[in-house]
Design a protein around this motif. Structure first.
Motif, short mmCIF file in Angstrom:
data_model
loop_
_atom_site.label_atom_id
_atom_site.label_comp_id
_atom_site.label_asym_id
_atom_site.label_seq_id
_atom_site.Cartn_x
_atom_site.Cartn_y
_atom_site.Cartn_z
N UNK A 83 33.24 13.18 24.55
CA UNK A 83 32.19 12.45 25.25
C UNK A 83 30.94 13.30 25.44
N UNK A 84 30.78 14.27 24.56
CA UNK A 84 29.57 15.09 24.57
C UNK A 84 28.36 14.18 24.32
N UNK A 139 22.39 21.19 31.03
CA UNK A 139 23.80 21.49 31.31
C UNK A 139 24.69 20.33 30.91
N UNK A 140 25.90 20.66 30.43
CA UNK A 140 26.92 19.68 30.05
C UNK A 140 28.20 20.02 30.80
N UNK A 141 28.75 19.06 31.51
CA UNK A 141 29.97 19.29 32.28
C UNK A 141 31.18 19.38 31.36
N UNK A 142 32.21 20.07 31.83
CA UNK A 142 33.41 20.26 31.02
C UNK A 142 34.16 18.96 30.79
N UNK A 148 36.27 19.24 19.20
CA UNK A 148 35.42 20.24 19.85
C UNK A 148 36.21 20.99 20.91
N UNK A 149 36.96 20.28 21.73
CA UNK A 149 37.77 20.91 22.77
C UNK A 149 38.88 21.75 22.16
N UNK A 150 39.58 21.22 21.15
CA UNK A 150 40.68 21.96 20.52
C UNK A 150 40.19 23.25 19.88
N UNK A 151 39.04 23.20 19.21
CA UNK A 151 38.52 24.39 18.54
C UNK A 151 38.05 25.41 19.57
#
Length: 435
Positions: A105-106, A219-222, A229-232
């Motif tokens: 959800x970036x 800024x982008x929240x976690x 993207x998260x897995x890498x």
């Protein structure tokens, strides 16, 4: 009595091909598939299973639809094209939702940031994977984690810069004290100085500099991270951090100092005796209770720390096996050359142990990368369960099943297969014997 007249041929016979049954695919099949009754029976059973799977999967794949807005529309296209009894894959879901599988959800207008971070990651790891590249590129490799963090999470640029100053302080303290106090004590004091810098100086100093020179990104929240993207991010960070930690733990487990050995053994055995999902729940739920009130400890950072510790324990045992495989003569040769402990480890012992341990290390890395899908149980949107659940919850794709899992599985396979092939290439490159 009959006399025999000897005859010597004056010209060579022309070379002829072997019989048809002794060459080519026929010979290969006889040797590998039909070499005996049991092998023949298993080969025939396997062939029947393959044909049965192909008869069901090939039409389903060939009837796939790439242009549709819903699962219902996919099925209507398949029925209209191949008949009412035809089945087919609805790859239109992949075409419509691929960005969620890749970026989660970036924010869509910021896709250039993770894309740039991925390209720079390939540049950063290139001098580590291929020794023929210029060694000056290692400076960028050392700086890349700070650049990557700033690109992905955004915020002021001075935060990673001040964190980098803490590592510079560690290096300065270590360099000033190592000649007089030795490596372990100097490293410990350097860590204390760096920790004090990060805890007491980093936040106010970065805020003060930003108030004067406001340079930063949005800024982008976690919770907006997800997909591959998260897995890498989790996998690459844990892989890069767990290898040096595993080396230190392996050396600590073989140390002659009782305290160091006891702490290393206790850590390794505790981590290896606890499932990873338990550590993830600890990172998500329990760790926050031990922090000061109103402390905002990022969930992705917590997960990365626990996954790194988990992987380091397994890497330590793999490297310990490589150390145990070295003959005693290697240690005696290092002593004969007058090398101290750290010089012997760096120049003689550890290079050979790591070469022996390459298959086990890469296997641990592959397992670690696949285990990043477990973060779905702590509320993060992994590509296999998290994003797939979001896609299947959409009314347009309600009822779709195989396609999202196949798509995510293929991406995982390509990444893990690439690591495996690199491992095999590295083994052949470092092979010194001629057997």
């Amino acid at each position: 009595m009959t006399e025999f007249t000897p005859f010597v041929r004056t010209d060579m016979l022309e070379q002829r091909e072997p019989p048809a049954g002794q060459r080519g695919i026929i010979l290969w099949a006889r040797e590998n598939l039909f070499s005996g009754p049991m092998n023949t029976a298993l080969s025939l059973i396997g062939l029947v299973v393959i044909l049965w799977l192909a008869s069901h999967m090939v039409p389903w794949l060939l009837h796939g639809v790439w242009n549709a807005n819903s699962l219902t529309e996919c099925r209507e296209i398949i029925t209209a094209t191949w008949g009412p009894d035809a089945t087919g894959a609805c790859w239109a879901m992949v075409r419509e939702r691929w960005h969620q599988y890749v970026f989660g959800f970036y924010p869509m207008d910021l896709y250039w940031r993770p894309t740039l971070a991925f390209v720079l990651m390939l540049v950063a790891i290139a001098p580590i994977l291929y020794q023929s590249l210029p060694r000056q590129m290692m400076w960028f490799t050392a700086l890349y984690p700070f650049v990557c963090y700033w690109l992905l999470w955004g915020g002021t640029i001075w935060a990673p810069v001040v964190v980098l100053m803490g590592f510079g302080l560690f290096a300065l303290v270590f360099r000033l004290l190592v000649s007089g106090l030795g490596v372990p004590v100097s490293a410990g004091l350097g860590l204390v100085a760096a920790a004090a810098w990060w805890l007491l100086v980093q936040t106010p100093l970065s805020a003060a500099i930003h108030s004067v020179l406001p340079v930063g990104l949005r800024s982008v929240d976690s919770d907006q991270f997800g997909g591959f993207l998260l897995s890498i991010v989790i996998g690459v960070t844990a892989i890069a951090a767990s290898l040096p930690m595993g080396i230190l733990l392996a050396l600590g487990r073989k140390s002659d100092m009782m305290l160091v050995r006891t702490l290393s053994v206790g850590f390794i055995e505790f981590i290896r005796g606890v499932p990873l999902i338990t550590l993830l729940f600890t990172a998500s739920l329990l760790l926050q209770y031990f922090l000061p009130p109103e402390t905002n400890f990022d969930i992705i950072l917590r997960v990365i720390i626990l996954v790194t510790l988990f992987a380091a324990a397994y890497i330590a045992e793999v490297i310990r096996g490589g150390l145990a495989a070295l003959p005693r003569g290697q240690y005696e040769a290092a002593d004969a050359l007058g090398l101290d402990y750290w010089q012997a480890q760096r120049l003689i012992i550890m290079p050979q142990a790591l070469k022996i341990s390459i298959p086990g290390i890469v296997s641990s890395f592959i397992g670690l990368f696949k285990d990043t899908t477990l973060v779905a149980f702590v509320g993060l949107q992994d590509p296999l369960k998290g994003i797939t659940a979001v896609v299947r919850a959409d009314i347009n794709w309600k009822g779709i099943y195989w396609e999202p899992y196949i798509f995510a599985g293929v991406i995982f396979f390509l990444i893990c297969f690439g690591m495996s092939r690199y491992s095999m290439w590295l083994e052949r490159k470092l092979k010194t014997d001629h057997r």
